[in-house]
Design an enzyme around this catalytic site. Structure first.
Site, PDB file in Angstrom:
ATOM      1  N   ASN A 190      20.753  -2.979   7.606  1.00  0.00           N
ATOM      2  CA  ASN A 190      20.555  -3.121   6.165  1.00  0.00           C
ATOM      3  C   ASN A 190      20.896  -4.543   5.733  1.00  0.00           C
ATOM      4  OD1 ASN A 190      19.983  -2.350   3.523  1.00  0.00           O
ATOM      5  ND2 ASN A 190      22.081  -1.692   3.123  1.00  0.00           N
ATOM      6  N   ASP A 226      29.688   5.122   5.715  1.00  0.00           N
ATOM      7  CA  ASP A 226      30.408   4.389   4.675  1.00  0.00           C
ATOM      8  C   ASP A 226      29.486   3.337   4.068  1.00  0.00           C
ATOM      9  OD1 ASP A 226      32.824   5.765   5.133  1.00  0.00           O
ATOM     10  OD2 ASP A 226      33.255   4.464   6.852  1.00  0.00           O
ATOM     11  N   LEU A 227      29.104   3.516   2.837  1.00  0.00           N
ATOM     12  CA  LEU A 227      28.098   2.682   2.192  1.00  0.00           C
ATOM     13  C   LEU A 227      28.463   1.201   2.263  1.00  0.00           C
ATOM     14  CD1 LEU A 227      25.494   2.521   0.493  1.00  0.00           C
ATOM     15  CD2 LEU A 227      26.929   2.781  -1.547  1.00  0.00           C
ATOM     16  N   ASP A 228      27.568   0.406   2.809  1.00  0.00           N
ATOM     17  CA  ASP A 228      27.694  -1.058   2.876  1.00  0.00           C
ATOM     18  C   ASP A 228      28.974  -1.517   3.573  1.00  0.00           C
ATOM     19  OD1 ASP A 228      25.283  -1.397   1.633  1.00  0.00           O
ATOM     20  OD2 ASP A 228      26.119  -1.665  -0.366  1.00  0.00           O
ATOM     21  N   GLU A 229      29.527  -0.688   4.436  1.00  0.00           N
ATOM     22  CA  GLU A 229      30.751  -1.066   5.141  1.00  0.00           C
ATOM     23  C   GLU A 229      30.588  -1.006   6.656  1.00  0.00           C
ATOM     24  OE1 GLU A 229      34.209   0.916   3.746  1.00  0.00           O
ATOM     25  OE2 GLU A 229      33.809   0.509   1.627  1.00  0.00           O
TER      26      GLU A 229
END
Length: 285
Positions: A190, A226-229
């Protein structure tokens, strides 16, 4: 006759003799090392190695893999040995912003990104003309809260049907479910804007402008639950000043996003990335 080129990636507890054993093995197999890089992570005691070698005797990868099992077991390695000539099958997902998709498809067309793009999936139909221009199959899968599960199942079916190796989210503005994240662990990349400080929600560049930010940037990472992690593959920043308008920041930010995402995908395709927990070891060229 062109000799096959292999890429060996491995990680294990650091011990004496690893490099010598790998180099000696490759020599015994009639392979010549073209490129090699290694890294010792002191806090964890882990050793990482990426080696690119050409089989000058034309040995096939299956027999070399079988022969390497003994060394791998001796050092308790996590490893993979891959044929460089085999191109990965890539699915690109996008919403309405086209800058990252443009960059990926152009670099693919020019041969910089050695991949086979099996399709472009979007929750909007806006970018189908761009897919048509590059002669890439385009599929419109709209999504709403009520249809998200159905849409994601269609996406999973596509991934399985086309044996997708890598999914690239080229500004796909939907959050993937935990189930979807687990379909291709370590194989979904992403891109998102990253600021110091970070701004979430709508119009992040306008928020940054109001706070007088002096640095903007972009981050490419593997997708996890874990979103954007997820583990970071690549980042880039640019300095700005009080004179930059939000519109100018958006233009610069899109350039950084395109650059970073393309570079991260290239590192992945060239097998230069080794996962290390929530970190990555990237043997950039």
């Amino acid at each position: 006759m062109q000799h096959p080129v292999f890429i060996l990636n491995l990680s294990c507890r650091d011990q004496q003799g690893i490099v010598a054993s790998v180099a000696g093995f490759l020599a015994q197999q009639g392979c010549n090392i073209l490129e090699s890089a290694q890294f010792f992570d002191a806090p964890s005691g882990q050793f990482f190695l990426r080696t690119q070698a050409v089989s000058e005797q034309g040995r096939d990868i299956v027999s070399i893999r079988e022969a390497f099992q003994h060394i791998a077991s001796t050092y308790a390695m996590h490893w993979r040995l891959e044929d460089q000539a085999i191109r990965q099958k890539v699915l690109i997902m996008v919403s309405k912003f086209d800058h990252c998709l443009h960059a990926l498809l152009y670099q693919h067309q020019t041969g910089t990104l050695p991949m086979d793009v099996v399709g472009i999936i979007s929750n909007h139909s806006d970018l189908q003309p761009l897919a048509d221009f590059y002669n890439i199959p385009f599929q419109h899968l709209p999504v709403t809260p009520a249809t998200k599960a159905i849409q994601e199942q269609a996406l999973i079916d596509f991934i399985e049907q086309h044996s997708v190796d890598l999914v690239v989210l080229a500004r796909y503005m939907q959050v993937l479910s935990d189930d979807l994240c687990q379909v291709l662990p370590g194989k979904v990349i992403n891109i998102h804007h990253s600021f110091l400080p970070s701004f979430k929600g709508a119009k992040p560049y306008h928020q940054a402008h109001l706070r007088g930010v002096k640095i903007i940037g972009a981050t490419a990472h593997y997708v996890t639950c874990d979103l954007d992690e997820g583990p970071i593959i690549d980042q880039e920043t640019a300095r700005i000043s009080h004179a930059h308008t939000p519109e100018q920041m958006i233009v610069l930010g899109r350039h950084l996003e395109s650059l970073v995402l393309t570079r991260a995908v290239q590192y992945h395709l060239e097998r230069r990335v080794i996962l290390h927990g929530n970190r990555t070891v990237v043997f950039s060229a």
